[in-house]
Structure formats: structure tokens, C-alpha cells
Design a protein around this motif. Structure first.
Motif, short mmCIF file in Angstrom:
data_model
loop_
_atom_site.label_atom_id
_atom_site.label_comp_id
_atom_site.label_asym_id
_atom_site.label_seq_id
_atom_site.Cartn_x
_atom_site.Cartn_y
_atom_site.Cartn_z
N SER A 158 -34.09 -69.58 -6.79
CA SER A 158 -34.44 -70.48 -8.07
C SER A 158 -35.84 -71.01 -8.06
O SER A 158 -36.26 -71.42 -6.86
CB SER A 158 -33.16 -71.16 -8.08
N GLY A 159 -36.11 -71.50 -8.85
CA GLY A 159 -37.52 -72.15 -9.25
C GLY A 159 -37.46 -72.99 -10.31
O GLY A 159 -36.81 -72.58 -11.34
N ARG A 160 -38.60 -73.98 -10.47
CA ARG A 160 -38.59 -74.64 -11.73
C ARG A 160 -40.17 -74.61 -12.19
O ARG A 160 -40.98 -74.78 -11.38
CB ARG A 160 -38.15 -76.11 -11.41
N GLN A 161 -40.14 -74.61 -13.51
CA GLN A 161 -41.56 -74.74 -14.28
C GLN A 161 -41.16 -75.79 -15.26
O GLN A 161 -40.56 -75.57 -16.31
CB GLN A 161 -41.75 -73.58 -14.69
N GLY A 162 -41.89 -77.17 -15.09
CA GLY A 162 -41.86 -78.18 -15.86
C GLY A 162 -40.23 -78.67 -16.07
O GLY A 162 -39.67 -78.48 -15.13
N GLY A 163 -39.52 -78.46 -17.02
CA GLY A 163 -38.23 -78.80 -17.09
C GLY A 163 -37.30 -77.74 -17.42
O GLY A 163 -36.20 -77.69 -17.49
N ILE A 164 -37.80 -76.43 -17.15
CA ILE A 164 -36.97 -75.31 -17.04
C ILE A 164 -36.74 -74.61 -15.57
O ILE A 164 -37.71 -74.53 -14.82
CB ILE A 164 -37.69 -74.22 -18.00
N GLU A 185 -32.68 -65.82 -17.10
CA GLU A 185 -31.75 -66.90 -17.34
C GLU A 185 -32.52 -68.16 -17.23
O GLU A 185 -32.11 -69.22 -16.66
CB GLU A 185 -30.50 -66.76 -16.30
N PRO A 186 -33.35 -68.30 -17.87
CA PRO A 186 -34.03 -70.07 -18.07
C PRO A 186 -33.29 -70.92 -18.68
O PRO A 186 -32.51 -70.64 -19.73
CB PRO A 186 -35.33 -69.56 -18.98
N THR A 187 -32.92 -71.89 -18.15
CA THR A 187 -32.28 -73.06 -18.58
C THR A 187 -32.81 -74.49 -18.39
O THR A 187 -33.75 -74.57 -17.72
CB THR A 187 -30.62 -73.07 -18.01
N ASP A 188 -32.22 -75.38 -18.98
CA ASP A 188 -32.69 -76.85 -18.89
C ASP A 188 -31.87 -77.27 -17.63
O ASP A 188 -31.83 -78.77 -17.33
CB ASP A 188 -32.65 -77.62 -20.03
N GLY A 189 -30.87 -76.70 -17.01
CA GLY A 189 -29.87 -77.13 -16.20
C GLY A 189 -30.11 -76.51 -15.01
O GLY A 189 -31.03 -76.65 -13.93
N TYR A 190 -29.12 -75.43 -14.46
CA TYR A 190 -29.42 -74.84 -13.30
C TYR A 190 -29.10 -73.23 -13.39
O TYR A 190 -28.19 -72.52 -14.19
CB TYR A 190 -27.77 -75.23 -12.66
N SER A 191 -30.03 -72.67 -12.83
CA SER A 191 -29.90 -71.17 -13.03
C SER A 191 -30.47 -70.74 -11.49
O SER A 191 -31.64 -70.73 -11.26
CB SER A 191 -31.03 -70.62 -14.06
N VAL A 192 -29.72 -69.90 -10.81
CA VAL A 192 -29.68 -69.47 -9.43
C VAL A 192 -29.05 -68.31 -8.99
O VAL A 192 -28.11 -68.05 -9.42
CB VAL A 192 -29.70 -70.92 -8.38
#
Length: 496
Positions: A158-164, A185-192
Motif C-alpha cells: 500500500s502507499g499514499r499520494q496526498g489524501g489518496i 482501488e484508490p480510496t480516501d481511506g484504506y486500500s492495501v
């Protein structure tokens, strides 16, 4: 009449003798051991390769780090190699072409992954490589699983770009150069991605947890990819308000996918097991009843060669005579979802009279059907736990229930420079040399299934053991003094 009675006596004696041999064999073969190397020890993964057993363990060395070990079939450590610059996770070791590869995190900002290679004897091959995409940059990256697919190493997490946040698949060569990045599966919560494997058709399979921060959308997803990393099959579960279950999975021989899933009551402490057909419909789901006192966390799920499903994790039950907050646990199901057995293994802390907390993170099935599981058991800190049970999950086959009381005496770290064996390979005579000899030592030679084939005493600096009657194969020689293990050496027996 006298002759008849003597025959009966002889038969009874033989049966009694055979029962003793069987009991001794089980005592040698089945075991529970813990190791304490002075810090937290969580054995996350065990891999069998050409009959040898390798374990990847997370530890703490001022920063999160790890180590590799090889064990024999009796749980003795043959070597231990520290990996101070990689924070491994639950499934980030593969063995390919006689090389152990381990990957994970350890950048303070988690903006990259790391990878290192080792020989089968624990010697490091080359430097530790940093893995990041040359253009697409992420923060808060966590890698959870590693597969070797289509000639490349596939690091998933998993990884984050900004708020996604996105589920990430990095495809790298052996020196860490990334040529493919798949973000899903980009989300504003949890995607892993929690788990991955290669299916029977040679496709990469990944298991995803997807949640949205400000929505009731919460689902599990499975992807299958071809060698070009194009999506060839997907499964998306129904949406749940509260699904805290970590997705692990495997594939049955008929192509059905097995997946851990939330139970109908939505309890975060009780995992269900679901079978999914090729068309995405649910074939069956095994649900544990919600009692309010029991918990079952699945931390590994595998489909066995005979078609059964085997799982490991942590079991809790506050309605036992001794409260169990979390104990190492194994279970076995049929391909149709019937629970064949489940076993929880507890050790009572003599100071608190409570069951020690522990888990099984992984396991392998041995050639004779025995199961060898690894995880942790908490003393002052989490200690490395290794246990071997039979195919029914029994450590003590004559007394095997849902709750199995164990005794796992702490074993100190083993140094391997106290004795030598040569020649290796050996054909007729094996020499055991103990440079700092004092008093009498004892030795035993076991085959790869844990059967003791030869044992005896060592009464001088160098002793000779005749091995010419042993069949060709891999063997383990252990040396003891006053019942304490001095160490284990591996050797190969060859023909004359």
C-alpha cells in the motif's frame, strides 16, 4: 495351554514394545520450542525449499529489523543471520534458484521498499537494494507480501499520494529496478494488498482490503493478472458497514477461491471462511457462532495438496477455566467448508496463572503430513515459537482436544562453533570434533522426517560414527550434554 499362554505373553510384550517405540517416536517428532534472542521475536513466515526449512522473523534492534534462520525438522536452529536494514512483514520472503530474497520497509518516511539476497546458508549476496518507481512517488508505503512471478519479484502492499491511498504492486528485477507499477482501488481511506500467490494457471492473485473513510463502502477484492500484468479476473465482495477482517486466501484444485471474510454478525474478532466460484458467486461460507466470549483471527490460509484448507492464527475464549485472550491456533476444513478440527495451544504463566498470549503466523505441511507452524509466544517479550504437530493438529495424539496445554521452555540462542562434523558429504564414517572437550557428550542422528537413526556417546575430542548403513539423503546430527542441546549440524549421506 502353557504354550498358548506364552504365545499370548510374547504378543503382548511385542505390542507393549511397539507402543513404547511409537511414543518415543512421537516425542522426538512432535515438539514445541521457543527462542529468546533478547528482544521481540515474531516469526512471520516459514518456507520449505528442497527439504530445508527457512524462517523470516521480525525483531527490534533500535529500529525495526529482522533476521533469517534455518531450522531442522526438530525445530533446532542451524544458523541465524541478522537483517538490520529491512523491516519485514507477514509474507515477504521467497526462495528462487538457491537464493533467499527478503523484502520490506525501513525508510523513516516509508517512501520506498528494500530488498536483499542471501545464500541458503545465510550469507548475504550483494548490497541491500532500494526499490521505488522513478516517476510515481508515494509516502506511507507498506509492503506485506512478496511473490516471484514471470521472472520478476512482485512486491505488494500500500502507499499514499496526498489524501489518496492505493493498493500497490511493484515489479522489480533482482537489483531492485522497477519496470512495472500497478496501482489499484484508490480510496480516501484504506486500500492495501495483504496476500498474494500464483494460481494453478500461473496467474498472479492478490487479495485486497478496501475501505472508504466517509462512506459505508467497505469491501474485499481479488485480482488475477497475466504475465503482462493485465487483469484477467476479479471478484468484488458485497459492501459491509463494518468489515475489519484481513483478507487472506488460496485456491482449491477446482479453481474456487478461498477467502477470509466477515461473519454475518459483523464481529471484528470472528473470521469467516468463504469459497467463491469462478463466476464470482459464493459457494459456501463457514461462520463461527458469535458467543461474546470467543475470538478467532486468521493470519494465514493455505489450500493443501489433498484438497483440504488449513489456517493458522490466534484463538481466544474467556469462557474457559483459564481465560484465553489469544493463543496460537490451527484449524483444518474440507473443500466443502466442513470444519475437520481446530486446536488452540496454551501455556500457563506460573506467576499470573493466565494463558500466555501468542499466535501462529505461518505453517508448512511436511512430507509425512505433519504440520510445522511458526509464530510467537509472550514471556517478558514475544519469543520465537516453533511447533510441530501431526496431521490432526495434535501435539500429544493420545490427549488432543480443542484446548491443548503445552510447556515451551525457553531455549537460549545456539552457537554453532562448538563442534564440527566431517567429511560432508559422508559415505562410511562421520567424524565429530569438539575442540573444547570436557566430560561426556551425547549425539543423535535424525533423518529429514525427524526419526532418530543413530545415537551414542562422545568420549574424546574426536569420535567416529559409522554411517554406512544409512540410506542416501539429508541428515541432522545433534550434540547434547546433560540433556542440554549444544548444537545441530546438517550433513549428506552418499553411497560408497
Amino acid at each position: 495351554m502353557i504354550i498358548f499362554n506364552r504365545k499370548i505373553e510374547k504378543i503382548l510384550f511385542i505390542l507393549f514394545y511397539l507402543s513404547i517405540i511409537s511414543t518415543r517416536t512421537n516425542a522426538q517428532r512432535l515438539f514445541v520450542k521457543t527462542y529468546n534472542f533478547g528482544t521481540v521475536e515474531n516469526s512471520y513466515q516459514i518456507v520449505m525449499y528442497n527439504g530445508r526449512l527457512f524462517i523470516n522473523t521480525a525483531t527490534f534492534c533500535g529500529a525495526e529489523c529482522s533476521y533469517l534462520t534455518e531450522i531442522d525438522s526438530l525445530g533446532n536452529i542451524l544458523w541465524k543471520t541478522d537483517v538490520p536494514d529491512i523491516d519485514i512483514a507477514s509474507g515477504t520472503m521467497v526462495i528462487v534458484h538457491d537464493t533467499i530474497t527478503t523484502t520490506g520497509n525501513n525508510d523513516p518516511s516509508n517512501t520506498l521498499f528494500r530488498m536483499a539476497h542471501f545464500t541458503l546458508d545465510g550469507e548475504k549476496r550483494g548490497p541491500t537494494f532500494e526499490i521505488e518507481h522513478p516517476i510515481e512517488k508515494y509516502t506511507n508505503m507498506f509492503q506485506l507480501t512478496l511473490t516471484y512471478f514471470s521472472g520478476k519479484f512482485v512486491l505488494s502492499g500500500s502507499g499514499r499520494q496526498g489524501g489518496i491511498r492505493k493498493s500497490l504492486i511493484f515489479v522489480a528485477n533482482q537489483i531492485g529496478i522497477v519496470d512495472t507499477l500497478v496501482a489499484l482501488e484508490p480510496t480516501d481511506g484504506y486500500s492495501v494488498i495483504w496476500d498474494s500467490s500464483i494460481d494453478q494457471q500461473g496467474r498472479l492473485t492478490t487479495y485486497h482490503q478496501v475501505e472508504f473513510a466517509h462512506s459505508e463502502v467497505n469491501y474485499r477484492k481479488i485480482f488475477k493478472f497475466d504475465s503482462s500484468f493485465d487483469t484477467v479476473w476479479t471478484y468484488t465482495s458485497e459492501f459491509n458497514d463494518h468489515n475489519y477482517i484481513i483478507p487472506y486466501g488460496c485456491e482449491l484444485a477446482d479453481g474456487r477461491q478461498i477467502l477470509t471474510f466477515v461473519n454475518p454478525q459483523g464481529s471484528p474478532v470472528l473470521y469467516s471462511v468463504r469459497a467463491i466460484n469462478a463466476d464470482g458467486t459464493v459457494d459456501w461460507q463457514h461462520d463461527y457462532p458469535t458467543t461474546g466470549t470467543q475470538s478467532r483471527y486468521i493470519l494465514r490460509l493455505k489450500c493443501l495438496s489433498n484438497g483440504d484448507i488449513l489456517g493458522s492464527g490466534q484463538f481466544g475464549d474467556l469462557n474457559q477455566s483459564t481465560d484465553i485472550y489469544g493463543a496460537p491456533w490451527l484449524f483444518r476444513m474440507s473443500p466443502e467448508g466442513e470444519l475437520l478440527w481446530e486446536r488452540a495451544y496454551i501455556e500457563i504463566d506460573s506467576n499470573t496463572m493466565q494463558a500466555r498470549v501468542g499466535s501462529f503466523f505461518d505453517f508448512v505441511e511436511l512430507e509425512n503430513g505433519d504440520l510445522l507452524a511458526v509464530g510467537n509466544l509472550k514471556y517478558d517479550d514475544d519469543d520465537m515459537l516453533i511447533m510441530r504437530v501431526d496431521s490432526n493438529g495434535c501435539l500429544y495424539p493420545d490427549d488432543c482436544n480443542l484446548i491443548n496445554v503445552i510447556t515451551a521452555a525457553e531455549i537460549p540462542p545456539i552457537t554453532q562453533n562448538k563442534f564440527n562434523v566431517y567429511p560432508n558429504p559422508a559415505s562410511t564414517i562421520l567424524h565429530i570434533q569438539i575442540p573444547d572437550f570436557f566430560g561426556k557428550f551425547n549425539y543423535s542422528i535424525y533423518n529429514s522426517t525427524g526419526q532418530c537413526k543413530i545415537s551414542g556417546s562422545i568420549t574424546s575430542n574426536t569420535s567416529d560414527v559409522h554411517v554406512d548403513d544409512l540410506p542416501t539423503g539429508l541428515y541432522f546430527l545433534t550434540v547434547h550434554k546433560i540433556g542440554k542441546l549444544i548444537g545441530t549440524k546438517r550433513f549428506v549421506k552418499v553411497g560408497d
